[in-house]
Design an enzyme around this catalytic site. Sequence first.
Site, PDB file in Angstrom:
ATOM      1  N   ASP A  27      67.617   2.233 -28.205  1.00  0.00           N
ATOM      2  CA  ASP A  27      66.528   2.946 -28.643  1.00  0.00           C
ATOM      3  C   ASP A  27      66.724   3.600 -29.931  1.00  0.00           C
ATOM      4  O   ASP A  27      68.078   3.659 -30.223  1.00  0.00           O
ATOM      5  CB  ASP A  27      66.215   4.140 -27.319  1.00  0.00           C
ATOM      6  CG  ASP A  27      65.087   5.033 -27.811  1.00  0.00           C
ATOM      7  OD1 ASP A  27      64.047   4.629 -27.884  1.00  0.00           O
ATOM      8  OD2 ASP A  27      65.405   6.020 -27.956  1.00  0.00           O
ATOM      9  N   ASP A  29      64.589   6.777 -31.648  1.00  0.00           N
ATOM     10  CA  ASP A  29      64.390   8.359 -31.659  1.00  0.00           C
ATOM     11  C   ASP A  29      65.040   8.885 -30.614  1.00  0.00           C
ATOM     12  O   ASP A  29      65.044   8.699 -29.471  1.00  0.00           O
ATOM     13  CB  ASP A  29      62.802   8.526 -31.728  1.00  0.00           C
ATOM     14  CG  ASP A  29      62.164   8.289 -32.892  1.00  0.00           C
ATOM     15  OD1 ASP A  29      62.410   8.469 -33.904  1.00  0.00           O
ATOM     16  OD2 ASP A  29      61.399   7.315 -32.686  1.00  0.00           O
TER      17      ASP A  29
HETATM   18  O1  LIG Z   1      61.310   4.497 -28.431  1.00  0.00           O
HETATM   19  P1  LIG Z   1      61.703   5.670 -29.404  1.00  0.00           P
HETATM   20  O2  LIG Z   1      62.625   5.194 -30.642  1.00  0.00           O
HETATM   21  O3  LIG Z   1      62.476   6.842 -28.673  1.00  0.00           O
HETATM   22  O4  LIG Z   1      60.618   6.140 -30.293  1.00  0.00           O
HETATM   23  C1  LIG Z   1      59.951   7.197 -29.637  1.00  0.00           C
HETATM   24  C2  LIG Z   1      59.043   7.884 -30.532  1.00  0.00           C
HETATM   25  O5  LIG Z   1      58.255   7.609 -31.391  1.00  0.00           O
HETATM   26  C3  LIG Z   1      58.427   9.391 -30.109  1.00  0.00           C
HETATM   27  O6  LIG Z   1      59.406   9.685 -28.964  1.00  0.00           O
HETATM   28 MG   LIG Z   2      64.172   7.581 -27.773  1.00  0.00          MG
END
Ligand SMILES: O=P(O)(O)OC[C@@H](O)CO
Ligand SMILES: [Mg+2]
Length: 243
Positions: A27, A29
């Site tokens: 992942d 963020d």
């Molecule tokens: O899937 P990720 O990389 O966590 O992105 C989520 C983000 O756009 C908001 O929480």
């Molecule tokens: Mg994330």
Amino acid sequence: MEDGEEQKQRHDDASSCPANITHVIFDMDGLLLDTEKFYTVSQEKILSNYGKTFDWSLKAKMMGKKALDAGQIFVKETGLEGILSAEEFIKQREAILHDLFPWSELMPGVERLVLHLHACRVPMAIATSSHRRHFDLKTLKHQELLSHMHHVVVGDDPAVKHGKPAPDIFLAAAQQFQDPNLKPHQILVFEDAPTGVEAARAADMHVVMVPDENLDKTLCKRADQVLSSLLDFKPSDWGLRPF
Ligand SMILES: O=P(O)(O)OC[C@@H](O)CO
Ligand SMILES: [Mg+2]
């Protein structure tokens, strides 16, 4: 097509065996990049304009989701339906985020882990709900490290019909390794968000969760392993060469 019970049994069997991980999906963020704090401050700011306060129970429902899905949750849960649309929320949030994203920093332990897996020739990918334009802004300073990723799947990729907690993004990321012999249980997903953990499990993959310390612990139960930091990750727990 197997039913949900068979899928669960297969996952439980895989969980109880020594894992033999060959591929990794990250992942982004809150996991690779310390960007969730930017979402938090922007959402606090917007909500304060309506005399309300943002808290971690709402954050937990929004994090990891595509922008529009998160926006719809935001206006519904805060009682702003009919006052603020999800689209207007996204517009206000984007105005704040745009200036913050180029300052994105790596989370602790990311550099060591990515370089180690690269040295071990473990194919890696990113699966982020973030859309392409934000991905580009967030990763401006990290191009060299992220060049070790085999590929990146962003939230606005046409293959991602349903956002997390649906498995689409992880299944699309698995497919893009272009290895016809690759099975989901050989893939280890790293996630920070409850919806992301659910998505990885729905894709029948193993998942290590590295949640923010503010996240309610009861929302971390579905991960195979929960760590306070990637610095605590032990590759040998997953059949990978130790640091
Ligand atoms: O899937 P990720 O990389 O966590 O992105 C989520 C983000 O756009 C908001 O929480
Ligand atoms: Mg994330």
